[in-house]
Design an enzyme around this catalytic site. Structure first.
Site, short mmCIF file in Angstrom:
data_model
loop_
_atom_site.label_atom_id
_atom_site.label_comp_id
_atom_site.label_asym_id
_atom_site.label_seq_id
_atom_site.Cartn_x
_atom_site.Cartn_y
_atom_site.Cartn_z
N ASP A 209 35.65 39.92 43.98
CA ASP A 209 36.47 40.41 42.85
C ASP A 209 37.82 39.67 42.79
O ASP A 209 38.57 39.67 43.76
CB ASP A 209 36.68 41.92 43.10
CG ASP A 209 37.52 42.62 42.04
OD1 ASP A 209 38.00 41.96 41.10
OD2 ASP A 209 37.67 43.86 42.17
N HIS A 380 41.53 47.64 42.12
CA HIS A 380 41.08 46.32 42.58
C HIS A 380 41.93 45.80 43.74
O HIS A 380 43.12 46.06 43.82
CB HIS A 380 41.12 45.31 41.43
CG HIS A 380 40.22 45.67 40.30
ND1 HIS A 380 38.91 45.27 40.23
CD2 HIS A 380 40.44 46.41 39.19
CE1 HIS A 380 38.35 45.73 39.12
NE2 HIS A 380 39.26 46.44 38.48
ZN LIG Z 1 34.78 45.51 36.57
ZN LIG Z 2 35.14 48.63 37.86
#
Ligand SMILES: [Zn+2]
Ligand SMILES: [Zn+2]
Length: 565
Positions: A209, A380
């Site tokens: 990510d 995130h």
């Molecule tokens: Zn996403």
């Molecule tokens: Zn997500």
């Protein structure tokens, strides 16, 4: 197959992102080894400002359609729209089993049911026709040449998973969307131990990510918001409190309910998409809510203002969402004004600053107390968490995913700092075919990718869709296609195309003539095949719809009328 690990693989592993690398959104990646393809995630993207009349953007899956006999299944990392939003559309084109964890599957099933409901005419039955399996963390599933293990992570929604994808060439770890939260609001912390164990055995590639790869440090735990909410509730204890956040942020909703409970307030959730997600999470026991805390908007009215909390969608200024309707005074049930407090518990996504500011101004003009400070943490990983995952997984190749080019490059920079040489970092574009052997990774080709624009029906917030359909009817008008057919299937007059409220056609005789010939060939083709009237109507609707869209980017209502002679 049992000793296949020791054999040198005869083929290469292909990783083919079909979306998600030019933007944050529309994540979908194919993994292919010989006759097996698995697909990780089926996301959608939200339209840009210039895509007028378009509600959703879904990926072009020509590649999957062309290779459908190889397709073994879809594995889904978590229940956010950019990962599950296009799944019903995709499954209606290529049917393969779906694997996901509990809440993710609950949200997927909601989408399939919705799709079935809205496509009864076509006889689609995704709920009956698609095999689904709910997977537990730590569990592996076999899909052709692949084995996929689900690993627990943290994110802003419960049941987010990373995937270890074992292939004859090696193991590839896909983080999904993740952060490292040692004190999550619900459930357990990310399974770092498993990442380390897999890393020890050797990992070929890591798809990680990139959303927050530009941000230094660690993303704070969701729990750090608890004292902030407590303070805000204390400071505004004599007012009715509204909190605006993402519909999908289940953990945030849980936090707000916690604080509300502490202050003896009742909570109502407003906004269809949020109600759906919270209902599903509750049904699957992915969120625990103190008894007698939740109420409907109507029930809430029985309580004094200072005992009410309303959690609402619309934190990004979306014009159809509940908060926006409250702010401009068009909400059916809630009037907002002086004596109310609105807390924005989200940051505007880049590009949404303008609509968010507009709503704040509207609220302030109404005398509302608006709180717009740091009542948000990201879901995130920041730079230090990305480094942690790299250090545990120790991949041979780094493949940054989930982000715009600048985010991917920011992760590449981190990998460089961690000692990766340039040839071990692969920045891909959607459509690239990356071929991996045990010691090489090369982009060898390109497959068809692209955006398919959808006008809404079947995906997302039904209330919004209906509203948009109405707006569109008003703007785009109606086309009536009349024809006369004998009971023997002879076309004896028409088709004639008549348009109402559809200025573009009226202005253009040529286009109208062309539209008529499109309708005629659709009808004649059907009659040649001996199709029934329903099939003729559908064919006319499809052909005309496609024609008008291609030429005018408009979606009028198309009404075929057949008269029997
Ligand atoms: Zn996403
Ligand atoms: Zn997500």
């Amino acid at each position: 197959m049992s000793n296949s690990k020791k054999e040198i693989p005869t083929s290469k592993l292909k990783i083919i992102p079909l979306g998600g690398l030019e933007r944050i959104g529309m994540n979908i990646t194919a993994f292919e080894y010989e006759d097996s393809i698995i697909v990780v995630d089926c996301g959608l993207a939200f339209p840009q400002d210039d895509m007028l009349g378009i509600d959703l953007v879904i990926p072009d899956i020509t590649y999957l359609k062309d290779n459908v006999e190889k397709l073994k299944g879809f594995v889904i990392t978590h229940g956010h729209e950019d990962h599950i939003g296009s799944i019903a559309y995709i499954l209606s084109q290529v049917n393969a089993p779906v694997y996901a964890t509990r809440l993710t599957m609950g949200l997927i099933e909601h989408k399939l049911e919705e799709y079935d409901r809205e496509h009864t005419a076509q006889g689609t039955k995704l709920m009956d026709g698609v095999r689904r399996k709910t997977v537990h963390f730590g569990q592996s599933i076999n899909l052709g040449e692949f084995r996929v293990e689900f690993i627990r992570t943290n994110h802003s929604i419960v049941d987010a998973a990373a995937l270890a994808i074992y292939s004859p060439v090696g193991c590839v770890v896909h983080t999904g969307d993740f952060k490292v939260d040692y004190t999550p609001v619900y459930g357990d912390s990310i399974d770092l131990q498993r990442f380390a164990e897999i890393g020890k055995k050797g990992v070929l590639a890591l798809l990680c990510d990139s959303t927050n790869a530009e941000r230094p440090g660690f993303t704070p735990s969701e729990k750090t918001l608890a004292p902030i909410f407590d303070n805000l509730f204390e400071e505004n204890k004599n007012t009715r409190i509204f909190v605006a956040t993402f519909a999908s942020n289940v953990d945030r909703v849980r936090q707000i309910i916690n604080t509300a409970y502490k202050f003896g307030r009742k909570v109502a959730v407003e906004g269809r998409s949020m109600v759906n997600i919270i209902d599903t999470a509750q049904r699957l026991e992915c969120i625990s809510i103190p008894e007698n805390t939740l109420a409907t908007i109507d029930e809430l009215k029985a309580y004094p203002a200072d005992k009410q909390v309303i959690i609402t969608t619309g934190s990004q200024g979306e014009s159809m969402a509940a908060l926006s309707r409250m702010a401009d005074g068009t909400h059916r049930k809630i009037t907002i004004g002086a004596g109310d407090t609105v807390i924005f518990s989200s940051h505007p996504i880049p590009g949404n600053e303008k609509p968010v500011t507009r709503i704040i101004n509207q609220l302030l003009q109404k005398g509302v107390n608006v709180v717009f400070q740091d009542v948000h943490v990201s879901g995130h990983a920041c730079q230090e968490e990305i480094k942690l995952i790299y250090s545990l997984v120790q991949p041979r190749f780094s493949i940054p995913v989930h982000g715009e080019y600048k985010h991917l490059m920011a992760q590449a920079k981190i990998a460089r700092e961690l000692g990766f040489s340039k040839d071990r970092i692969k920045i891909l574009s959607s459509g690239d075919v990356l071929e991996l052997s045990q010691d090489s990774a090369e982009v060898t080709g390109k497959v068809t990718v692209g955006d398919i624009l959808v006008d809404g029906s079947g995906v997302g917030d039904v209330g919004n869709v209906v509203l948009r359909d109405r707006q569109r009817r008003a703007a785009d008008g109606i086309m009536v296609v009349c024809m006369c057919i004998t009971s023997e299937g002879q076309l004896i007059s028409g088709p004639d195309v008549v348009s109402r409220g559809f200025v573009y056609i009226k202005e253009s005789e040529d286009l109208l003539a062309e539209a008529t010939s499109v309708a005629r060939s659709a009808v004649e083709e059907c009659l040649d095949e001996g199709a029934d009237w329903n099939a003729i109507k559908t064919a006319v609707r499809d052909a005309m719809g496609e024609f008008v869209w291609r030429n005018l980017k408009r979606k009028p209502m198309i009404l075929p009328i057949i008269e029997e002679a």
